[in-house]
Design a protein around this motif. Sequence first.
Motif, short mmCIF file in Angstrom:
data_model
loop_
_atom_site.label_atom_id
_atom_site.label_comp_id
_atom_site.label_asym_id
_atom_site.label_seq_id
_atom_site.Cartn_x
_atom_site.Cartn_y
_atom_site.Cartn_z
N ALA A 11 -1.15 -18.58 10.70
CA ALA A 11 -0.57 -17.59 9.78
C ALA A 11 0.20 -16.52 10.55
CB ALA A 11 -1.69 -16.95 8.97
N CYS A 12 1.09 -15.86 9.81
CA CYS A 12 1.81 -14.72 10.37
C CYS A 12 2.24 -13.82 9.21
CB CYS A 12 3.02 -15.17 11.17
SG CYS A 12 4.30 -15.97 10.18
N ILE A 13 2.73 -12.64 9.56
CA ILE A 13 3.16 -11.68 8.55
C ILE A 13 4.55 -11.14 8.86
CG2 ILE A 13 0.84 -10.92 7.90
CD1 ILE A 13 1.42 -8.37 9.66
N ARG A 14 5.17 -10.62 7.82
CA ARG A 14 6.40 -9.84 7.94
C ARG A 14 6.08 -8.48 7.33
NH1 ARG A 14 11.69 -10.03 4.09
NH2 ARG A 14 12.88 -8.47 5.23
N LYS A 15 6.48 -7.42 8.03
CA LYS A 15 6.21 -6.06 7.56
C LYS A 15 7.52 -5.40 7.12
CE LYS A 15 3.55 -3.84 10.37
NZ LYS A 15 2.97 -3.00 11.44
N VAL A 16 7.50 -4.79 5.93
CA VAL A 16 8.66 -4.05 5.42
C VAL A 16 8.15 -2.69 4.95
CG1 VAL A 16 10.40 -3.91 3.57
CG2 VAL A 16 9.95 -6.10 4.69
N THR A 17 8.85 -1.62 5.36
CA THR A 17 8.47 -0.28 4.93
C THR A 17 9.59 0.33 4.10
OG1 THR A 17 7.17 -0.02 6.94
CG2 THR A 17 7.69 1.99 5.74
N VAL A 18 9.22 0.82 2.91
CA VAL A 18 10.17 1.53 2.05
C VAL A 18 9.87 3.02 2.24
CG1 VAL A 18 10.85 1.97 -0.34
CG2 VAL A 18 10.33 -0.37 0.40
N PRO A 19 10.88 3.84 2.58
CA PRO A 19 10.63 5.24 2.97
C PRO A 19 10.36 6.20 1.80
CG PRO A 19 12.96 4.75 3.12
CD PRO A 19 12.28 3.47 2.73
N LYS B 5 4.18 0.53 2.32
CA LYS B 5 4.18 -0.59 3.28
C LYS B 5 3.97 -1.90 2.53
CE LYS B 5 1.61 -0.25 7.10
NZ LYS B 5 0.40 -0.42 7.95
N PHE B 6 4.84 -2.87 2.82
CA PHE B 6 4.74 -4.20 2.23
C PHE B 6 4.48 -5.21 3.34
CE2 PHE B 6 7.17 -1.77 -0.75
CZ PHE B 6 6.80 -2.23 -2.00
N ILE B 7 3.53 -6.10 3.12
CA ILE B 7 3.22 -7.16 4.07
C ILE B 7 3.33 -8.49 3.35
CG2 ILE B 7 1.42 -8.21 5.53
CD1 ILE B 7 2.32 -5.54 6.67
N THR B 8 4.18 -9.38 3.90
CA THR B 8 4.30 -10.73 3.37
C THR B 8 3.64 -11.68 4.35
OG1 THR B 8 6.39 -10.18 2.30
CG2 THR B 8 5.92 -12.53 2.61
N GLY B 9 2.71 -12.48 3.83
CA GLY B 9 2.02 -13.45 4.67
C GLY B 9 2.59 -14.84 4.47
N THR C 216 9.80 -10.13 -4.90
CA THR C 216 11.11 -10.28 -4.27
C THR C 216 10.96 -10.59 -2.78
OG1 THR C 216 12.20 -8.82 -5.85
CG2 THR C 216 13.29 -9.08 -3.71
N LEU C 217 10.06 -9.88 -2.10
CA LEU C 217 9.87 -10.11 -0.66
C LEU C 217 9.29 -11.51 -0.41
CD1 LEU C 217 8.58 -6.59 0.44
CD2 LEU C 217 10.80 -7.64 0.98
N GLN D 192 0.87 -1.17 0.00
CA GLN D 192 0.00 0.00 0.00
C GLN D 192 0.91 1.23 0.00
OE1 GLN D 192 -3.58 -0.29 0.40
NE2 GLN D 192 -3.61 1.84 -0.17
N VAL D 193 0.62 2.18 -0.89
CA VAL D 193 1.41 3.40 -0.97
C VAL D 193 0.75 4.47 -0.09
CG1 VAL D 193 2.32 5.20 -2.50
CG2 VAL D 193 2.11 2.84 -3.33
N PHE D 194 1.55 5.08 0.78
CA PHE D 194 1.09 6.16 1.65
C PHE D 194 1.82 7.45 1.26
CE2 PHE D 194 0.19 2.28 3.95
CZ PHE D 194 -1.08 2.51 4.45
N ASN D 195 1.56 8.55 1.95
CA ASN D 195 2.16 9.84 1.59
C ASN D 195 3.68 9.84 1.53
OD1 ASN D 195 -0.16 11.22 1.07
ND2 ASN D 195 -0.36 12.06 3.13
#
Length: 178
Positions: free
Chosen positions: A72-80, A56-60, A95-96, A49-52
């Motif tokens: 289930a679980c997730i991994r969260k990655v944020t690109v600034p 934010k990337f979520i891998t399940g 890639t993630l 999801q693109v924010f201002n």
Amino acid sequence: MGKEIDSTITFQNLSQKNMSFEQVFQHIITFMKKDPSGNFRLMFGTDSQVFNHYTKFITGIVIQQERKGVWACIRKVTVPRQMLNLHERISYETTLTEEVVSMFTKDHKEQLINIVIPHIYKGANFTIEGHIDIGSGKKNKTRVFVKEMVSRLESIGLKPKIKPESFVASSYANRFTK
């Protein structure tokens, strides 16, 4: 000699935060051992999801026993930054997913398969799927990336799923991107 797993990578779900990969793997083993004669699908998928000011990337990671539930679980990655280029974003999602799948070494996969093997004749099954949040429909902007992303997941031994079958990416991971 297996490759070392980056200990800074953590996973979470509604009941646990900051799980290591090994903890995630143990949860999967425990889940499968409860009823080893089941039909299991280990599924991976990423959504974004693109924010201002960031994306934010979520891998399940989802282990499902058909008609018997999931863990289930997730991994969260944020690109600034805002990642607005669709190809770049879809490619990074893939890639993630590949990165998390690569943590499941041959040894990890063998341990999971060995839970099911004694029960094959009772209908037990185990598949590994990669869910991509793209579709091939005429109105879908992502359809031009289907062949490329599907090939990438096939090349690492996953059974690729796209919309509408890619629910780990398009439903589960999607919920946590908001």
